[in-house]
Motif scaffolding. Structure first.
Motif, short mmCIF file in Angstrom:
data_model
loop_
_atom_site.label_atom_id
_atom_site.label_comp_id
_atom_site.label_asym_id
_atom_site.label_seq_id
_atom_site.Cartn_x
_atom_site.Cartn_y
_atom_site.Cartn_z
N ASN A 8 0.82 -1.21 0.00
CA ASN A 8 0.00 0.00 0.00
C ASN A 8 0.85 1.26 0.00
N LEU A 9 1.98 1.24 0.71
CA LEU A 9 2.87 2.40 0.69
C LEU A 9 3.51 2.60 -0.68
N ILE A 10 3.88 1.51 -1.33
CA ILE A 10 4.44 1.61 -2.68
C ILE A 10 3.39 2.13 -3.64
N ARG A 11 2.16 1.62 -3.56
CA ARG A 11 1.08 2.11 -4.42
C ARG A 11 0.79 3.59 -4.16
N TYR A 12 0.86 4.01 -2.90
CA TYR A 12 0.65 5.42 -2.56
C TYR A 12 1.72 6.28 -3.22
N GLN A 13 2.98 5.83 -3.13
CA GLN A 13 4.07 6.58 -3.76
C GLN A 13 3.90 6.60 -5.27
N MET A 14 3.41 5.50 -5.85
CA MET A 14 3.16 5.48 -7.30
C MET A 14 2.05 6.46 -7.65
N GLY A 15 1.08 6.61 -6.78
CA GLY A 15 0.02 7.60 -7.00
C GLY A 15 0.58 9.01 -6.98
N LEU A 16 1.55 9.26 -6.13
CA LEU A 16 2.21 10.57 -6.13
C LEU A 16 3.08 10.75 -7.38
N MET A 17 3.65 9.66 -7.85
CA MET A 17 4.50 9.72 -9.04
C MET A 17 3.68 10.07 -10.28
N ASP A 18 2.45 9.55 -10.36
CA ASP A 18 1.65 9.81 -11.56
C ASP A 18 1.25 11.27 -11.66
N LYS A 19 1.20 11.98 -10.53
CA LYS A 19 0.89 13.41 -10.58
C LYS A 19 2.02 14.19 -11.24
N SER A 20 3.24 13.69 -11.10
CA SER A 20 4.37 14.38 -11.74
C SER A 20 4.40 14.10 -13.24
N LEU A 21 3.65 13.09 -13.70
CA LEU A 21 3.64 12.76 -15.13
C LEU A 21 2.50 13.44 -15.88
N LYS A 22 1.63 14.13 -15.19
CA LYS A 22 0.55 14.90 -15.82
C LYS A 22 -0.30 14.06 -16.78
N GLY A 23 -1.32 13.45 -16.23
CA GLY A 23 -2.29 12.75 -17.07
C GLY A 23 -2.07 11.25 -17.18
N LEU A 24 -1.03 10.73 -16.60
CA LEU A 24 -0.80 9.29 -16.63
C LEU A 24 -1.24 8.72 -15.29
#
Length: 100
Positions: A8-24
């Motif tokens: 869940n922590l890795i998925r949360y960080q991936m959710g934050l990562m997708d915000k830096s990709l704008k639209g992914l």
């Protein structure tokens, strides 16, 4: 096997990562590659001074584009419903009416 809390922590960080990709969306990132990168960076964290930790987290976000999955996978076979194989016989008790 990944611990549920770590997952869940890795998925949360991936959710934050997708915000830096704008639209992914985060489901378009490779979990295996992203989790390996995140775990590697977090295991190195004790060698950094506390002032460098925010930069380390931003670096994880900046590297998100390298985990992007290309296109949508196509199935090479049709989906089928597999029959469940119960190892234990189910007893049909005539006197089970009182359990309802």
């Amino acid at each position: 096997m990944v611990d549920p809390m770590a997952y869940n922590l890795i998925r949360y960080q991936m959710g934050l990562m997708d915000k830096s990709l704008k639209g992914l969306f985060s489901n378009r990132l490779s979990f295996r590659d992203a989790s390996s990168h995140i775990i590697h960076k977090l295991t190195l964290m004790p060698i950094y001074t506390p002032g460098n930790v925010p930069g380390l987290i931003l670096e994880i976000d900046r590297n998100a584009c390298q985990f992007k999955l290309e296109g949508k996978r196509e199935r090479s076979y049709l989906r089928t419903l597999k029959v469940s194989k119960n190892r234990y016989p189910v007893a049909k008790n005539k006197n089970a009416a009182h359990l309802k």
